[in-house]
Design an enzyme around this catalytic site. Structure first.
Site, mmCIF file in Angstrom:
data_model
loop_
_atom_site.group_PDB
_atom_site.id
_atom_site.type_symbol
_atom_site.label_atom_id
_atom_site.label_comp_id
_atom_site.label_asym_id
_atom_site.label_seq_id
_atom_site.Cartn_x
_atom_site.Cartn_y
_atom_site.Cartn_z
ATOM 1 N N ARG A 87 -0.537 -7.737 13.348
ATOM 2 C CA ARG A 87 -1.923 -7.311 13.580
ATOM 3 C C ARG A 87 -2.873 -8.429 13.206
ATOM 4 O O ARG A 87 -2.474 -9.454 12.664
ATOM 5 C CB ARG A 87 -2.234 -6.051 12.764
ATOM 6 N N CYS A 131 -0.369 10.808 9.016
ATOM 7 C CA CYS A 131 0.240 10.204 10.204
ATOM 8 C C CYS A 131 1.758 10.148 10.008
ATOM 9 O O CYS A 131 2.223 9.670 8.963
ATOM 10 C CB CYS A 131 -0.314 8.793 10.420
ATOM 11 N N GLU A 144 -4.942 -2.808 12.182
ATOM 12 C CA GLU A 144 -4.806 -2.306 13.547
ATOM 13 C C GLU A 144 -6.112 -2.426 14.330
ATOM 14 O O GLU A 144 -7.176 -2.016 13.871
ATOM 15 C CB GLU A 144 -4.373 -0.837 13.506
ATOM 16 N N THR A 165 3.916 8.164 11.000
ATOM 17 C CA THR A 165 4.473 6.816 10.791
ATOM 18 C C THR A 165 4.511 6.428 9.311
ATOM 19 O O THR A 165 5.162 5.450 8.953
ATOM 20 C CB THR A 165 3.662 5.754 11.563
ATOM 21 N N ARG A 205 3.569 0.641 2.955
ATOM 22 C CA ARG A 205 3.248 -0.375 3.951
ATOM 23 C C ARG A 205 3.189 -1.718 3.229
ATOM 24 O O ARG A 205 2.343 -1.934 2.363
ATOM 25 C CB ARG A 205 1.913 -0.091 4.618
ATOM 26 N N ARG A 265 -4.917 6.077 -0.811
ATOM 27 C CA ARG A 265 -4.269 4.873 -0.318
ATOM 28 C C ARG A 265 -4.357 3.857 -1.460
ATOM 29 O O ARG A 265 -5.405 3.255 -1.687
ATOM 30 C CB ARG A 265 -4.977 4.339 0.937
ATOM 31 N N ARG A 286 0.843 -1.203 0.000
ATOM 32 C CA ARG A 286 0.000 0.000 0.000
ATOM 33 C C ARG A 286 0.874 1.248 0.000
ATOM 34 O O ARG A 286 1.903 1.286 0.694
ATOM 35 C CB ARG A 286 -0.881 -0.006 1.245
ATOM 36 N N GLU A 302 -7.421 8.085 5.626
ATOM 37 C CA GLU A 302 -6.537 8.901 6.460
ATOM 38 C C GLU A 302 -5.741 9.869 5.587
ATOM 39 O O GLU A 302 -5.413 10.980 5.992
ATOM 40 C CB GLU A 302 -5.590 8.014 7.260
#
Length: 350
Positions: free
Chosen positions: A196, A156, A201, A158, A165, A114, A15, A110
């Protein structure tokens, strides 16, 4: 028995998180027209790249939203974003000899975009190459927020940097039953990765399935991230193999009985809830992994799991079935799918 990787690695997902210059992050958008403008821009560009279908969260039914969420094509956060959210999903029919792939672009989750590519088995380089091709095409017409020092800018921290990801879905009944998952999770965390549940998450590990993915994106090259995740996955595959050997060395007859009984229930039940089905089919998968049961194609079981989820059965009948009727329909699908294709080790000797 099926080989270790085939019976342990379910799928690979890569992703990429991207944002458009000139717009606030989705959680800061207060003007619906801005959100719709982002959807329109992304849709116009993406439609020239692939045969995407646009799903607007404020238009689609709950059953449709749940079904594409169950297929990992959208997130729970996007489902909840009824006002601003949308998704582009490639629904073209694939050739039989093509690797099974799923491509989607979540819009106004988010981040503004994505982009994700999902394929069967352990195929991180292929998944990254495929989604990078789409990302490169999108970037020719869309201006992504990028900083020379920080990389791609994301909502975010991260996800800063590559915005990458890389996730691999694993079936880990051995480590789970041997109560070794907590130690695996701790060791994985030391390597900069995370474990996860099935839906990311905060989700649980249903049916002995877990996601392994990188946590660090800033200051790391894409190839390095992919290589490190691959290394971690292969290490876990070896640990799972050892755990399965320990299970067989223990109560072998008891495990064989458990797996045979699960196969018996699924091939003879008149109705079955999804929770009961998932428990039994996970025991069937365990039986195949341990050699107590056999099947020609291990991934066929995961395809069945997707087909009999409540939302997919509801879609088949336009949402007109009661929960009890769905349970009856699920049993029909189970009997038809598994009756002649899952054999016991005793039947294989005949």
């Amino acid at each position: 028995m099926v080989n270790n990787i085939e019976s342990t690695v379910i799928s690979t997902r890569v992703r990429l998180a991207r944002n458009l210059v000139g717009y606030p992050f989705p959680n800061r958008i207060r003007d619906v027209s801005q959100a719709k403008e982002i959807i329109r821009k992304v849709n116009d560009v993406a439609s020239d790249i692939r045969e995407f279908t646009l799903y607007s969260m404020d238009v689609i039914s709950e059953n449709v939203a749940q079904a594409i969420f169950d297929d990992h094509l959208i997130s729970a956060e996007l489902v909840a974003n009824k006002e601003y959210g949308a998704a582009l999903i490639d629904e073209r029919e694939q050739e039989k000899d093509e690797p099974h792939e799923r491509v989607s672009i979540m819009i106004n989750e988010e981040d503004h975009l994505r982009e994700q590519y999902i394929t069967d088995g352990l195929n991180l380089p292929q998944a990254y190459r495929k989604i990078s091709e789409i990302d490169d095409e999108l970037s020719k017409s869309l201006r992504f927020a990028y900083d020379d020092r920080l990389g791609y800018l994301t909502a975010c921290p991260t996800n800063l940097g590559t915005g990458l990801r890389a996730s691999v879905m694993l079936f880990l009944p051995g480590l789970t039953k041997m109560r070794k998952m907590n130690s695996v999770i701790r060791e994985i965390a030391k390597l900069g990765h995370t474990v996860r549940g099935v839906y990311g998450e905060g989700s649980r590990a249903e049916g002995f399935m877990y996601q392994i993915s990188n946590e660090v994106t800033l200051g790391e090259e894409e190839e390095c991230i992919l290589s490190e995740v691959q290394k971690a996955v292969l290490n876990i595959v070896n640990l799972e193999s050892q755990a399965r050997k320990s299970l067989r060395a223990g109560d072998c007859d008891g495990l064989r009985d458990l797996c045979w009984r699960a196969r018996g229930v699924l091939t003879n039940c008149y109705k079955i809830s999804f929770e009961d089905f998932l428990r039994r089919v996970s025991e069937v998968k365990l039986g195949i992994a341990l050699g107590f049961l056999s099947i020609e194609k291990f991934s066929f079981i995961d395809e069945l799991i997707a087909a009999v989820r409540p939302a997919n059965i509801a879609l088949e009948f336009d949402g007109l079935l009661t929960p009890a009727e769905r349970d009856i329909r699920r049993a029909v699908l189970c009997r038809a799918a598994l009756k002649d294709c899952v054999l016991t080790d005793e039947e294989n000797l005949e």
